[in-house]
Motif scaffolding. Structure first.
Motif, PDB file in Angstrom:
ATOM      1  N   GLN A   1       0.818  -1.207   0.000  1.00  0.00           N
ATOM      2  CA  GLN A   1       0.000   0.000   0.000  1.00  0.00           C
ATOM      3  C   GLN A   1       0.854   1.261   0.000  1.00  0.00           C
ATOM      4  O   GLN A   1       0.465   2.273  -0.553  1.00  0.00           O
ATOM      5  CB  GLN A   1      -0.939   0.011   1.203  1.00  0.00           C
ATOM      6  CG  GLN A   1      -1.897   1.186   1.145  1.00  0.00           C
ATOM      7  CD  GLN A   1      -2.835   1.216   2.308  1.00  0.00           C
ATOM      8  OE1 GLN A   1      -2.461   0.925   3.427  1.00  0.00           O
ATOM      9  NE2 GLN A   1      -4.075   1.562   2.031  1.00  0.00           N
ATOM     10  N   ASP A   2       2.022   1.186   0.628  1.00  0.00           N
ATOM     11  CA  ASP A   2       2.916   2.340   0.697  1.00  0.00           C
ATOM     12  C   ASP A   2       4.226   1.951   0.011  1.00  0.00           C
ATOM     13  O   ASP A   2       5.082   1.294   0.609  1.00  0.00           O
ATOM     14  CB  ASP A   2       3.142   2.725   2.158  1.00  0.00           C
ATOM     15  CG  ASP A   2       3.947   3.993   2.331  1.00  0.00           C
ATOM     16  OD1 ASP A   2       4.962   4.154   1.615  1.00  0.00           O
ATOM     17  OD2 ASP A   2       3.584   4.806   3.192  1.00  0.00           O
ATOM     18  N   GLU A   3       4.354   2.353  -1.246  1.00  0.00           N
ATOM     19  CA  GLU A   3       5.503   1.956  -2.070  1.00  0.00           C
ATOM     20  C   GLU A   3       6.822   2.466  -1.484  1.00  0.00           C
ATOM     21  O   GLU A   3       7.825   1.738  -1.472  1.00  0.00           O
ATOM     22  CB  GLU A   3       5.314   2.487  -3.490  1.00  0.00           C
ATOM     23  CG  GLU A   3       6.325   1.967  -4.471  1.00  0.00           C
ATOM     24  CD  GLU A   3       6.213   0.479  -4.749  1.00  0.00           C
ATOM     25  OE1 GLU A   3       7.267  -0.185  -4.790  1.00  0.00           O
ATOM     26  OE2 GLU A   3       5.093  -0.027  -4.918  1.00  0.00           O
ATOM     27  N   GLU A   4       6.863   3.684  -0.973  1.00  0.00           N
ATOM     28  CA  GLU A   4       8.098   4.241  -0.407  1.00  0.00           C
ATOM     29  C   GLU A   4       8.540   3.447   0.825  1.00  0.00           C
ATOM     30  O   GLU A   4       9.718   3.109   0.982  1.00  0.00           O
ATOM     31  CB  GLU A   4       7.908   5.714  -0.055  1.00  0.00           C
ATOM     32  CG  GLU A   4       9.164   6.378   0.434  1.00  0.00           C
ATOM     33  CD  GLU A   4       8.959   7.864   0.704  1.00  0.00           C
ATOM     34  OE1 GLU A   4       9.570   8.355   1.663  1.00  0.00           O
ATOM     35  OE2 GLU A   4       8.197   8.515  -0.043  1.00  0.00           O
ATOM     36  N   TYR A   5       7.597   3.160   1.712  1.00  0.00           N
ATOM     37  CA  TYR A   5       7.886   2.347   2.901  1.00  0.00           C
ATOM     38  C   TYR A   5       8.393   0.969   2.483  1.00  0.00           C
ATOM     39  O   TYR A   5       9.380   0.469   3.036  1.00  0.00           O
ATOM     40  CB  TYR A   5       6.619   2.232   3.751  1.00  0.00           C
ATOM     41  CG  TYR A   5       6.705   1.273   4.904  1.00  0.00           C
ATOM     42  CD1 TYR A   5       7.407   1.594   6.059  1.00  0.00           C
ATOM     43  CD2 TYR A   5       6.046   0.040   4.851  1.00  0.00           C
ATOM     44  CE1 TYR A   5       7.465   0.712   7.130  1.00  0.00           C
ATOM     45  CE2 TYR A   5       6.102  -0.839   5.915  1.00  0.00           C
ATOM     46  CZ  TYR A   5       6.814  -0.496   7.051  1.00  0.00           C
ATOM     47  OH  TYR A   5       6.872  -1.374   8.116  1.00  0.00           O
ATOM     48  N   PHE A   6       7.733   0.370   1.504  1.00  0.00           N
ATOM     49  CA  PHE A   6       8.144  -0.941   1.031  1.00  0.00           C
ATOM     50  C   PHE A   6       9.595  -0.905   0.535  1.00  0.00           C
ATOM     51  O   PHE A   6      10.410  -1.743   0.922  1.00  0.00           O
ATOM     52  CB  PHE A   6       7.212  -1.440  -0.081  1.00  0.00           C
ATOM     53  CG  PHE A   6       7.667  -2.722  -0.701  1.00  0.00           C
ATOM     54  CD1 PHE A   6       7.476  -3.932  -0.053  1.00  0.00           C
ATOM     55  CD2 PHE A   6       8.308  -2.723  -1.932  1.00  0.00           C
ATOM     56  CE1 PHE A   6       7.924  -5.123  -0.610  1.00  0.00           C
ATOM     57  CE2 PHE A   6       8.745  -3.910  -2.504  1.00  0.00           C
ATOM     58  CZ  PHE A   6       8.554  -5.109  -1.841  1.00  0.00           C
ATOM     59  N   ARG A   7       9.905   0.065  -0.323  1.00  0.00           N
ATOM     60  CA  ARG A   7      11.263   0.166  -0.887  1.00  0.00           C
ATOM     61  C   ARG A   7      12.324   0.386   0.204  1.00  0.00           C
ATOM     62  O   ARG A   7      13.399  -0.207   0.154  1.00  0.00           O
ATOM     63  CB  ARG A   7      11.343   1.294  -1.905  1.00  0.00           C
ATOM     64  CG  ARG A   7      10.854   0.912  -3.290  1.00  0.00           C
ATOM     65  CD  ARG A   7      11.257   1.935  -4.351  1.00  0.00           C
ATOM     66  NE  ARG A   7      10.929   3.310  -4.008  1.00  0.00           N
ATOM     67  CZ  ARG A   7       9.761   3.903  -4.267  1.00  0.00           C
ATOM     68  NH1 ARG A   7       8.812   3.250  -4.885  1.00  0.00           N
ATOM     69  NH2 ARG A   7       9.561   5.150  -3.918  1.00  0.00           N
ATOM     70  N   ALA A   8      12.018   1.224   1.190  1.00  0.00           N
ATOM     71  CA  ALA A   8      13.008   1.587   2.204  1.00  0.00           C
ATOM     72  C   ALA A   8      13.106   0.581   3.355  1.00  0.00           C
ATOM     73  O   ALA A   8      14.204   0.285   3.831  1.00  0.00           O
ATOM     74  CB  ALA A   8      12.690   2.971   2.774  1.00  0.00           C
ATOM     75  N   GLN A   9      11.967   0.047   3.822  1.00  0.00           N
ATOM     76  CA  GLN A   9      11.952  -0.733   5.052  1.00  0.00           C
ATOM     77  C   GLN A   9      11.743  -2.237   4.873  1.00  0.00           C
ATOM     78  O   GLN A   9      12.041  -3.011   5.785  1.00  0.00           O
ATOM     79  CB  GLN A   9      10.839  -0.199   5.982  1.00  0.00           C
ATOM     80  CG  GLN A   9      11.005   1.245   6.356  1.00  0.00           C
ATOM     81  CD  GLN A   9      12.211   1.479   7.232  1.00  0.00           C
ATOM     82  OE1 GLN A   9      12.524   0.681   8.100  1.00  0.00           O
ATOM     83  NE2 GLN A   9      12.930   2.556   6.987  1.00  0.00           N
ATOM     84  N   VAL A  10      11.206  -2.642   3.728  1.00  0.00           N
ATOM     85  CA  VAL A  10      10.869  -4.056   3.546  1.00  0.00           C
ATOM     86  C   VAL A  10      11.733  -4.706   2.467  1.00  0.00           C
ATOM     87  O   VAL A  10      12.396  -5.718   2.714  1.00  0.00           O
ATOM     88  CB  VAL A  10       9.364  -4.226   3.219  1.00  0.00           C
ATOM     89  CG1 VAL A  10       9.013  -5.688   2.954  1.00  0.00           C
ATOM     90  CG2 VAL A  10       8.504  -3.661   4.352  1.00  0.00           C
ATOM     91  N   ALA A  11      11.746  -4.129   1.279  1.00  0.00           N
ATOM     92  CA  ALA A  11      12.445  -4.736   0.135  1.00  0.00           C
ATOM     93  C   ALA A  11      13.909  -5.082   0.408  1.00  0.00           C
ATOM     94  O   ALA A  11      14.364  -6.152  -0.017  1.00  0.00           O
ATOM     95  CB  ALA A  11      12.320  -3.840  -1.097  1.00  0.00           C
ATOM     96  N   PRO A  12      14.668  -4.245   1.117  1.00  0.00           N
ATOM     97  CA  PRO A  12      16.077  -4.597   1.352  1.00  0.00           C
ATOM     98  C   PRO A  12      16.269  -5.907   2.131  1.00  0.00           C
ATOM     99  O   PRO A  12      17.345  -6.503   2.093  1.00  0.00           O
ATOM    100  CB  PRO A  12      16.621  -3.413   2.166  1.00  0.00           C
ATOM    101  CG  PRO A  12      15.725  -2.278   1.816  1.00  0.00           C
ATOM    102  CD  PRO A  12      14.370  -2.892   1.612  1.00  0.00           C
TER     103      PRO A  12
END
Length: 178
Positions: free
Chosen positions: A60-71
């Motif tokens: 739902q929050d692409e920026e949060y996903f990229r910064a906090q989850v995807a790595p």
């Protein structure tokens, strides 16, 4: 100026959920990938416990996903499953050792919490919002505040009885009861 009579929670179709015959040792995050839902908290807790984390839900929050989850996604210790459809919900929820519901807001209800418990899967949730009304601490899961309590609770979930968790959920949250 209305008189408060009672809180009536959402009821679920219990028949769509069952106790999994052989749940795994992994933890599960199930919900929208958003800062308020605590996906990053779940990743940290799984790491601290040395358990795999499966993440099921929409971004739902692409920026949060990229910064906090995807790595952290590596396909082994932290896996992104995507959204679970109706047919796959019970398998995903029931197959986990525990559901992590580490919310950062006062959530009014948690469908995934009730659906997880309908599968006999214990819930470890931040003690916020409606969680005290839904999770029976020490019976259907644990209410926690912070990573130390969360880690300790995960070590205790194996002492909970999946059949008692499901029975309590049927008694409290089935569509028929509601």
């Amino acid at each position: 100026n209305l008189h408060y009579a009672a809180t009536i929670h959402h009821g679920i179709d219990i028949d769509g959920f069952a106790i999994h015959p052989s749940p795994g040792e992994h933890l599960l995050f199930f919900g929208r990938i958003h800062p308020h839902k605590g996906t990053a908290h779940a990743i940290e807790v799984a790491r601290r416990c040395g358990r795999r984390l499966d993440i099921a839900g929409i971004i739902q929050d692409e920026e949060y996903f990229r910064a906090q989850v995807a790595p952290h996604l590596d396909g082994e210790r932290v896996r992104l499953l995507g959204a679970a459809d109706t047919a796959g919900r019970a398998e995903v929820l029931g197959g986990a050792h525990a559901l992590l519901h580490l919310i950062d807001f006062d959530e009014p209800f948690g469908y995934s919490v009730v659906e997880s418990m309908a599968c006999g899967t214990p819930v470890v949730a931040h003690d916020r919002g409606s969680m005290r009304e839904i999770v029976d601490h020490g019976t259907t899961g644990f209410l926690v505040a912070g990573p130390v309590q969360t880690t300790a609770a995960i070590e205790q979930v194996s002492t909970l009885d999946p059949h008692a968790i499901r029975a309590s959920t049927i008694d409290r949250f089935s569509a028929a009861v509601m």
